[in-house]
Design a protein around this motif. Structure first.
Motif, PDB file in Angstrom:
ATOM      1  N   THR A   2      30.018  39.339  32.354  1.00  0.00           N
ATOM      2  CA  THR A   2      31.103  39.461  31.379  1.00  0.00           C
ATOM      3  C   THR A   2      32.342  38.727  31.868  1.00  0.00           C
ATOM      4  OG1 THR A   2      30.260  41.593  30.631  1.00  0.00           O
ATOM      5  CG2 THR A   2      32.567  41.096  30.133  1.00  0.00           C
ATOM      6  N   ILE A   3      32.662  38.934  33.127  1.00  0.00           N
ATOM      7  CA  ILE A   3      33.846  38.282  33.703  1.00  0.00           C
ATOM      8  C   ILE A   3      33.654  36.775  33.754  1.00  0.00           C
ATOM      9  CG2 ILE A   3      35.195  38.060  35.830  1.00  0.00           C
ATOM     10  CD1 ILE A   3      34.672  41.113  36.208  1.00  0.00           C
ATOM     11  N   SER A   4      32.476  36.328  34.176  1.00  0.00           N
ATOM     12  CA  SER A   4      32.201  34.898  34.241  1.00  0.00           C
ATOM     13  C   SER A   4      32.268  34.254  32.855  1.00  0.00           C
ATOM     14  CB  SER A   4      30.828  34.651  34.861  1.00  0.00           C
ATOM     15  OG  SER A   4      30.824  35.034  36.214  1.00  0.00           O
ATOM     16  N   LYS A   5      31.766  34.959  31.839  1.00  0.00           N
ATOM     17  CA  LYS A   5      31.804  34.426  30.476  1.00  0.00           C
ATOM     18  C   LYS A   5      33.255  34.274  30.002  1.00  0.00           C
ATOM     19  CE  LYS A   5      29.940  35.229  25.871  1.00  0.00           C
ATOM     20  NZ  LYS A   5      29.118  36.084  25.028  1.00  0.00           N
ATOM     21  N   LYS A   6      34.096  35.229  30.314  1.00  0.00           N
ATOM     22  CA  LYS A   6      35.494  35.196  29.874  1.00  0.00           C
ATOM     23  C   LYS A   6      36.281  34.089  30.576  1.00  0.00           C
ATOM     24  CE  LYS A   6      39.408  36.829  28.190  1.00  0.00           C
ATOM     25  NZ  LYS A   6      39.771  36.661  26.814  1.00  0.00           N
ATOM     26  N   PHE A   7      36.054  33.899  31.879  1.00  0.00           N
ATOM     27  CA  PHE A   7      36.852  32.968  32.666  1.00  0.00           C
ATOM     28  C   PHE A   7      36.127  31.673  33.018  1.00  0.00           C
ATOM     29  CE2 PHE A   7      38.797  37.086  33.344  1.00  0.00           C
ATOM     30  CZ  PHE A   7      40.137  36.801  33.172  1.00  0.00           C
ATOM     31  N   GLY A   8      34.849  31.570  32.681  1.00  0.00           N
ATOM     32  CA  GLY A   8      34.094  30.367  32.985  1.00  0.00           C
ATOM     33  C   GLY A   8      33.271  30.480  34.251  1.00  0.00           C
ATOM     34  N   SER A   9      33.763  31.242  35.203  1.00  0.00           N
ATOM     35  CA  SER A   9      33.018  31.487  36.435  1.00  0.00           C
ATOM     36  C   SER A   9      33.649  32.670  37.148  1.00  0.00           C
ATOM     37  CB  SER A   9      33.033  30.263  37.359  1.00  0.00           C
ATOM     38  OG  SER A   9      34.323  30.086  37.924  1.00  0.00           O
ATOM     39  N   TRP A  10      32.896  33.238  38.064  1.00  0.00           N
ATOM     40  CA  TRP A  10      33.419  34.347  38.876  1.00  0.00           C
ATOM     41  C   TRP A  10      34.599  33.863  39.711  1.00  0.00           C
ATOM     42  CZ3 TRP A  10      33.327  39.378  39.019  1.00  0.00           C
ATOM     43  CH2 TRP A  10      33.704  40.048  40.176  1.00  0.00           C
ATOM     44  N   ASN A  11      34.464  32.676  40.325  1.00  0.00           N
ATOM     45  CA  ASN A  11      35.549  32.155  41.157  1.00  0.00           C
ATOM     46  C   ASN A  11      36.804  31.868  40.340  1.00  0.00           C
ATOM     47  OD1 ASN A  11      34.215  32.372  43.579  1.00  0.00           O
ATOM     48  ND2 ASN A  11      33.533  30.260  43.618  1.00  0.00           N
ATOM     49  N   ALA A  12      36.647  31.387  39.129  1.00  0.00           N
ATOM     50  CA  ALA A  12      37.809  31.140  38.270  1.00  0.00           C
ATOM     51  C   ALA A  12      38.535  32.446  37.957  1.00  0.00           C
ATOM     52  CB  ALA A  12      37.384  30.445  36.979  1.00  0.00           C
ATOM     53  N   ALA A  13      37.779  33.511  37.734  1.00  0.00           N
ATOM     54  CA  ALA A  13      38.389  34.822  37.486  1.00  0.00           C
ATOM     55  C   ALA A  13      39.153  35.294  38.721  1.00  0.00           C
ATOM     56  CB  ALA A  13      37.327  35.838  37.093  1.00  0.00           C
ATOM     57  N   LEU A  14      38.571  35.111  39.892  1.00  0.00           N
ATOM     58  CA  LEU A  14      39.264  35.498  41.125  1.00  0.00           C
ATOM     59  C   LEU A  14      40.553  34.711  41.295  1.00  0.00           C
ATOM     60  CD1 LEU A  14      36.313  35.789  43.671  1.00  0.00           C
ATOM     61  CD2 LEU A  14      37.616  37.653  42.636  1.00  0.00           C
ATOM     62  N   GLU A  15      40.502  33.403  41.068  1.00  0.00           N
ATOM     63  CA  GLU A  15      41.701  32.569  41.183  1.00  0.00           C
ATOM     64  C   GLU A  15      42.763  33.007  40.175  1.00  0.00           C
ATOM     65  OE1 GLU A  15      40.135  28.611  40.802  1.00  0.00           O
ATOM     66  OE2 GLU A  15      39.659  28.503  42.950  1.00  0.00           O
ATOM     67  N   TYR A  16      42.347  33.290  38.947  1.00  0.00           N
ATOM     68  CA  TYR A  16      43.282  33.740  37.911  1.00  0.00           C
ATOM     69  C   TYR A  16      43.979  35.035  38.330  1.00  0.00           C
ATOM     70  CZ  TYR A  16      45.138  34.913  33.311  1.00  0.00           C
ATOM     71  OH  TYR A  16      45.975  35.225  32.279  1.00  0.00           O
ATOM     72  N   ALA A  17      43.240  35.899  39.015  1.00  0.00           N
ATOM     73  CA  ALA A  17      43.788  37.178  39.470  1.00  0.00           C
ATOM     74  C   ALA A  17      44.610  37.038  40.751  1.00  0.00           C
ATOM     75  CB  ALA A  17      42.656  38.177  39.698  1.00  0.00           C
ATOM     76  N   GLY A  18      44.691  35.820  41.291  1.00  0.00           N
ATOM     77  CA  GLY A  18      45.504  35.597  42.470  1.00  0.00           C
ATOM     78  C   GLY A  18      44.765  35.724  43.798  1.00  0.00           C
ATOM     79  N   TYR A  19      43.439  35.753  43.742  1.00  0.00           N
ATOM     80  CA  TYR A  19      42.629  35.857  44.956  1.00  0.00           C
ATOM     81  C   TYR A  19      42.003  34.509  45.280  1.00  0.00           C
ATOM     82  CZ  TYR A  19      42.922  40.846  44.080  1.00  0.00           C
ATOM     83  OH  TYR A  19      43.379  42.117  43.846  1.00  0.00           O
ATOM     84  N   GLU A  20      41.741  34.289  46.557  1.00  0.00           N
ATOM     85  CA  GLU A  20      41.033  33.079  46.960  1.00  0.00           C
ATOM     86  C   GLU A  20      39.538  33.358  46.888  1.00  0.00           C
ATOM     87  OE1 GLU A  20      40.656  30.126  50.772  1.00  0.00           O
ATOM     88  OE2 GLU A  20      42.546  31.147  50.393  1.00  0.00           O
ATOM     89  N   PRO A  21      38.811  32.561  46.130  1.00  0.00           N
ATOM     90  CA  PRO A  21      37.373  32.822  45.996  1.00  0.00           C
ATOM     91  C   PRO A  21      36.620  32.543  47.290  1.00  0.00           C
ATOM     92  CG  PRO A  21      37.960  30.799  44.860  1.00  0.00           C
ATOM     93  CD  PRO A  21      39.240  31.422  45.338  1.00  0.00           C
ATOM     94  N   ASN A  22      35.508  33.215  47.416  1.00  0.00           N
ATOM     95  CA  ASN A  22      34.618  33.001  48.551  1.00  0.00           C
ATOM     96  C   ASN A  22      33.808  31.749  48.267  1.00  0.00           C
ATOM     97  OD1 ASN A  22      32.776  33.067  50.593  1.00  0.00           O
ATOM     98  ND2 ASN A  22      31.949  35.073  50.109  1.00  0.00           N
ATOM     99  N   LYS A  23      33.897  30.763  49.143  1.00  0.00           N
ATOM    100  CA  LYS A  23      33.194  29.500  48.924  1.00  0.00           C
ATOM    101  C   LYS A  23      31.952  29.380  49.796  1.00  0.00           C
ATOM    102  CE  LYS A  23      37.120  27.136  47.164  1.00  0.00           C
ATOM    103  NZ  LYS A  23      38.399  27.322  47.184  1.00  0.00           N
TER     104      LYS A  23
END
Length: 61
Positions: free
Chosen positions: A11-32
């Motif tokens: 659900t989150i990935s669909k809304k933001f395009g990806s899990w990492n994009a959602a994390l970045e939007y929320a102000g977190y650094e995604p795990n790469k």
């Protein structure tokens, strides 16, 4: 607002395009990290179990 455990990764990935994009939007650094070993994943699940006092749910991972 519903409890965050009502939302899954898809659900989150669909809304933001990806899990990492959602994390970045929320102000977190995604795990790469990619290609994580099975042993490392098992250790992380055990760490979460110890931290939570129970096996983690999918939303806690």
């Amino acid at each position: 607002m519903p409890d965050s455990e009502n939302f899954n990764r898809a659900t989150i990935s669909k809304k933001f395009g990806s899990w990492n994009a959602a994390l970045e939007y929320a102000g977190y650094e995604p795990n790469k990290e990619r290609g994580v070993s099975e042993e490392k994943l098992i250790k992380e699940l055990a760490r979460l179990r110890d931290e939570l006092g129970r096996p983690p749910t999918e939303s806690r991972i």
